[in-house]
Each structure stands twice: as C-alpha cells, then as structure tokens.
Design a protein around this motif. Structure first.
Motif, mmCIF file in Angstrom:
data_model
loop_
_atom_site.group_PDB
_atom_site.id
_atom_site.type_symbol
_atom_site.label_atom_id
_atom_site.label_comp_id
_atom_site.label_asym_id
_atom_site.label_seq_id
_atom_site.Cartn_x
_atom_site.Cartn_y
_atom_site.Cartn_z
ATOM 1 N N GLY A 1 -1.855 30.366 12.824
ATOM 2 C CA GLY A 1 -1.149 31.593 13.152
ATOM 3 C C GLY A 1 0.288 31.589 12.681
ATOM 4 O O GLY A 1 1.135 32.317 13.203
ATOM 5 N N LEU A 2 0.574 30.785 11.645
ATOM 6 C CA LEU A 2 1.933 30.696 11.087
ATOM 7 C C LEU A 2 1.964 31.297 9.690
ATOM 8 O O LEU A 2 0.941 31.318 8.998
ATOM 9 N N PRO A 3 3.121 31.770 9.236
ATOM 10 C CA PRO A 3 3.224 32.316 7.877
ATOM 11 C C PRO A 3 2.986 31.217 6.828
ATOM 12 O O PRO A 3 3.321 30.058 7.040
ATOM 13 N N ALA A 4 2.376 31.606 5.721
ATOM 14 C CA ALA A 4 2.027 30.664 4.651
ATOM 15 C C ALA A 4 3.240 29.982 4.035
ATOM 16 O O ALA A 4 3.119 28.920 3.433
ATOM 17 N N ASP A 5 4.435 30.575 4.166
ATOM 18 C CA ASP A 5 5.623 29.980 3.557
ATOM 19 C C ASP A 5 6.375 29.065 4.522
ATOM 20 O O ASP A 5 7.512 28.671 4.256
ATOM 21 N N THR A 6 5.755 28.683 5.636
ATOM 22 C CA THR A 6 6.375 27.755 6.576
ATOM 23 C C THR A 6 6.659 26.451 5.847
ATOM 24 O O THR A 6 5.828 25.936 5.107
ATOM 25 N N VAL A 7 7.838 25.894 6.060
ATOM 26 C CA VAL A 7 8.250 24.663 5.377
ATOM 27 C C VAL A 7 8.212 23.501 6.359
ATOM 28 O O VAL A 7 8.662 23.605 7.479
ATOM 29 N N PHE A 8 7.643 22.373 5.895
ATOM 30 C CA PHE A 8 7.624 21.142 6.690
ATOM 31 C C PHE A 8 8.657 20.194 6.118
ATOM 32 O O PHE A 8 8.525 19.746 5.000
ATOM 33 N N GLY B 1 0.809 -1.217 0.000
ATOM 34 C CA GLY B 1 0.000 0.000 0.000
ATOM 35 C C GLY B 1 0.839 1.263 0.000
ATOM 36 O O GLY B 1 2.026 1.262 0.338
ATOM 37 N N ARG B 2 0.187 2.378 -0.389
ATOM 38 C CA ARG B 2 0.861 3.674 -0.463
ATOM 39 C C ARG B 2 -0.048 4.737 0.133
ATOM 40 O O ARG B 2 -1.230 4.785 -0.170
ATOM 41 N N TYR B 3 0.526 5.600 0.985
ATOM 42 C CA TYR B 3 -0.203 6.723 1.587
ATOM 43 C C TYR B 3 0.457 8.010 1.113
ATOM 44 O O TYR B 3 1.642 8.212 1.347
ATOM 45 N N SER B 4 -0.314 8.883 0.465
ATOM 46 C CA SER B 4 0.226 10.161 -0.020
ATOM 47 C C SER B 4 -0.554 11.324 0.579
ATOM 48 O O SER B 4 -1.778 11.347 0.523
ATOM 49 N N ASP B 5 0.178 12.264 1.155
ATOM 50 C CA ASP B 5 -0.382 13.517 1.647
ATOM 51 C C ASP B 5 0.066 14.569 0.635
ATOM 52 O O ASP B 5 1.212 15.015 0.656
ATOM 53 N N HIS B 6 -0.828 14.946 -0.274
ATOM 54 C CA HIS B 6 -0.463 15.842 -1.373
ATOM 55 C C HIS B 6 -0.222 17.277 -0.917
ATOM 56 O O HIS B 6 0.523 18.000 -1.566
ATOM 57 N N ALA B 7 -0.826 17.681 0.196
ATOM 58 C CA ALA B 7 -0.593 19.040 0.693
ATOM 59 C C ALA B 7 0.854 19.215 1.148
ATOM 60 O O ALA B 7 1.415 20.301 1.044
ATOM 61 N N LEU B 8 1.447 18.139 1.636
ATOM 62 C CA LEU B 8 2.832 18.206 2.104
ATOM 63 C C LEU B 8 3.821 17.569 1.135
ATOM 64 O O LEU B 8 5.030 17.609 1.365
ATOM 65 N N GLY B 9 3.317 16.952 0.076
ATOM 66 C CA GLY B 9 4.206 16.312 -0.889
ATOM 67 C C GLY B 9 4.934 15.105 -0.308
ATOM 68 O O GLY B 9 6.083 14.850 -0.665
ATOM 69 N N GLN B 10 4.276 14.367 0.568
ATOM 70 C CA GLN B 10 4.892 13.213 1.218
ATOM 71 C C GLN B 10 4.179 11.928 0.802
ATOM 72 O O GLN B 10 2.946 11.889 0.737
ATOM 73 N N THR B 11 4.952 10.879 0.546
ATOM 74 C CA THR B 11 4.400 9.570 0.226
ATOM 75 C C THR B 11 5.134 8.522 1.041
ATOM 76 O O THR B 11 6.362 8.567 1.153
ATOM 77 N N PHE B 12 4.375 7.593 1.602
ATOM 78 C CA PHE B 12 4.930 6.502 2.402
ATOM 79 C C PHE B 12 4.419 5.190 1.833
ATOM 80 O O PHE B 12 3.253 5.077 1.470
ATOM 81 N N LYS B 13 5.316 4.196 1.771
ATOM 82 C CA LYS B 13 4.979 2.919 1.130
ATOM 83 C C LYS B 13 5.034 1.770 2.116
ATOM 84 O O LYS B 13 5.881 1.748 3.008
ATOM 85 N N GLY B 14 4.129 0.817 1.908
ATOM 86 C CA GLY B 14 4.072 -0.374 2.746
ATOM 87 C C GLY B 14 3.454 -0.071 4.106
ATOM 88 O O GLY B 14 3.279 1.087 4.488
ATOM 89 N N TYR C 1 -6.042 15.193 0.238
ATOM 90 C CA TYR C 1 -6.002 16.537 -0.324
ATOM 91 C C TYR C 1 -6.623 17.515 0.673
ATOM 92 O O TYR C 1 -7.753 17.314 1.116
ATOM 93 N N TYR C 2 -5.873 18.538 1.044
ATOM 94 C CA TYR C 2 -6.368 19.643 1.860
ATOM 95 C C TYR C 2 -5.458 20.828 1.586
ATOM 96 O O TYR C 2 -4.418 20.690 0.950
ATOM 97 N N ASN C 3 -5.841 21.992 2.066
ATOM 98 C CA ASN C 3 -5.077 23.198 1.772
ATOM 99 C C ASN C 3 -4.099 23.495 2.906
ATOM 100 O O ASN C 3 -4.500 23.905 3.991
ATOM 101 N N ARG C 4 -2.820 23.294 2.638
ATOM 102 C CA ARG C 4 -1.774 23.535 3.633
ATOM 103 C C ARG C 4 -1.760 24.998 4.079
ATOM 104 O O ARG C 4 -1.538 25.302 5.257
ATOM 105 N N ALA C 5 -2.011 25.934 3.156
ATOM 106 C CA ALA C 5 -2.023 27.355 3.511
ATOM 107 C C ALA C 5 -3.117 27.647 4.543
ATOM 108 O O ALA C 5 -2.918 28.465 5.443
ATOM 109 N N ASP C 6 -4.261 26.972 4.435
ATOM 110 C CA ASP C 6 -5.326 27.154 5.423
ATOM 111 C C ASP C 6 -4.895 26.628 6.790
ATOM 112 O O ASP C 6 -5.189 27.238 7.816
ATOM 113 N N VAL C 7 -4.211 25.487 6.811
ATOM 114 C CA VAL C 7 -3.707 24.938 8.077
ATOM 115 C C VAL C 7 -2.769 25.950 8.734
ATOM 116 O O VAL C 7 -2.895 26.258 9.920
ATOM 117 N N LEU C 8 -1.845 26.479 7.953
ATOM 118 C CA LEU C 8 -0.868 27.431 8.488
ATOM 119 C C LEU C 8 -1.530 28.727 8.938
ATOM 120 O O LEU C 8 -1.240 29.246 10.020
#
Length: 187
Positions: A179-186, A85-98, A168-175
């Motif tokens: 109360g964090l700047p929209a350009d915060t990097v994870f 299986g594969r789990y992808s969080d597109h808002a953060l650009g992360q994918t995990f396998k197995g 799929y969700y909006n990372r900018a809305d989370v930030l």
C-alpha cells in the motif's frame, strides 16, 4: 524494473526446468536395469555425490538458508557463508560482505520487515551453484498492508558454504502490495 522482472522470470524458469530435469533423470535412472557400465558408473558417482547435499528433493543448503532466514538469530544465516562471502539484494541495490555484513543484513531486514518470512518453493544445484525459487513475505514498517512476492536466489558455493548470494524480486510489487507508492526510497 523490466530487467529485474525478466531476470527473476529467467531464474524461476530455470529452477522449474532444472527440478523437472533432475526429477526426470532420477526417474530414468531408476528404470534402468542390468550391470553398470563405465559411463553409467561415472554418472552414478556424480548422482551419489549430489545426493549427499540433497534433503527431501532439494539441496540441503536451500533448507538451511530458509531456516536461517526464519530464525531470530542473524548469526545463523552468517554461519552459512564463507568468511569472504557476499550477500546482494538486487531489488534494493544493497550488498554486504563477510559474515558480519551478512548478519547485519539479516538484522536490518528483520527490523524493517515485520514478520519477515522466507518459504523455499523449489531449488536445484549444478556445478557449485544453487538456484532457489522462494516466496518473500512480511509487513514493511509503517506500511498499511503486508506483502508476499515471488523471489529467486542464486548461490555460488565453495564446498558446503555460500560464497555469493544474489537475491532477485520485484521491489515495486512489494511496495504496491504494502500500500505504498512505487517511488518509495529505502535508505
């Protein structure tokens, strides 16, 4: 961000339309009377098969997915997936396998998002896929405020196990809500 917002809007609209369509089809079939004919029998057989995977108006996997995310045990989420299986969080650009990767993603998320909670709002299934409209909430580590944002997930199934999970969700809305700047990097 516009592409992600548009994708989420399309998935949510499809989820709402699909749930409305399923509800309407169920209401229509409950109003029919008389002996079943072959097309109705085939439709009825499909409905019976689909019904085995539904609980309280949504696919059983959606409820299990919600409970697993809200559990303290990351292996509970991993157990819902196939070995490949594969789990992808597109808002953060992360994918995990197995299964190990899925468990790792659940662990990292819980560490980074205090009081992380998943609330499934609606879901529907069709042809081996499940669309889930949900709310993602929690409190990012180091952020001054909590967040609560709409999200959508598409699951591709193999039997009763998840092969792929695309969030799929909006990372900018989370930030912004946090109360964090929209350009915060994870990373």
């Amino acid at each position: 961000m516009k592409i992600i917002r548009r994708s989420v809007a399309i998935v949510v609209a499809a989820a709402v339309a699909g749930v409305a369509g399923i509800t309407g089809a169920a209401a229509d079939s409950s109003q029919r009377s008389g002996p079943a004919q072959s097309p109705a029998r085939s439709s009825s057989a499909s409905a019976e098969k689909a019904d085995r995977h539904w609980r309280h108006g949504k696919p059983a996997i959606a409820g299990a997915w919600e409970k697993a995310w809200n559990s303290k045990d990351p292996k509970r989420l991993a157990a819902l997936f196939t070995g490949d299986g594969r789990y992808s969080d597109h808002a953060l650009g992360q994918t995990f396998k197995g299964r190990d990767g899925v468990a790792q993603w659940a662990t990292v998320t819980k560490q980074f998002v205090g009081n992380a909670k998943v609330k499934v709002n609606s879901a529907f299934a069709d042809d081996g896929q499940v669309a889930i409209s949900w709310t993602f909430s929690g409190h990012l580590a180091g952020a001054p405020k909590p967040f609560s944002v709409p999200a959508a997930t598409i699951l591709r199934m193999r039997g009763n196990k998840i092969v792929t999970n695309d969030d799929y969700y909006n990372r900018a809305d989370v930030l912004s809500q946090s109360g964090l700047p929209a350009d915060t990097v994870f990373n």
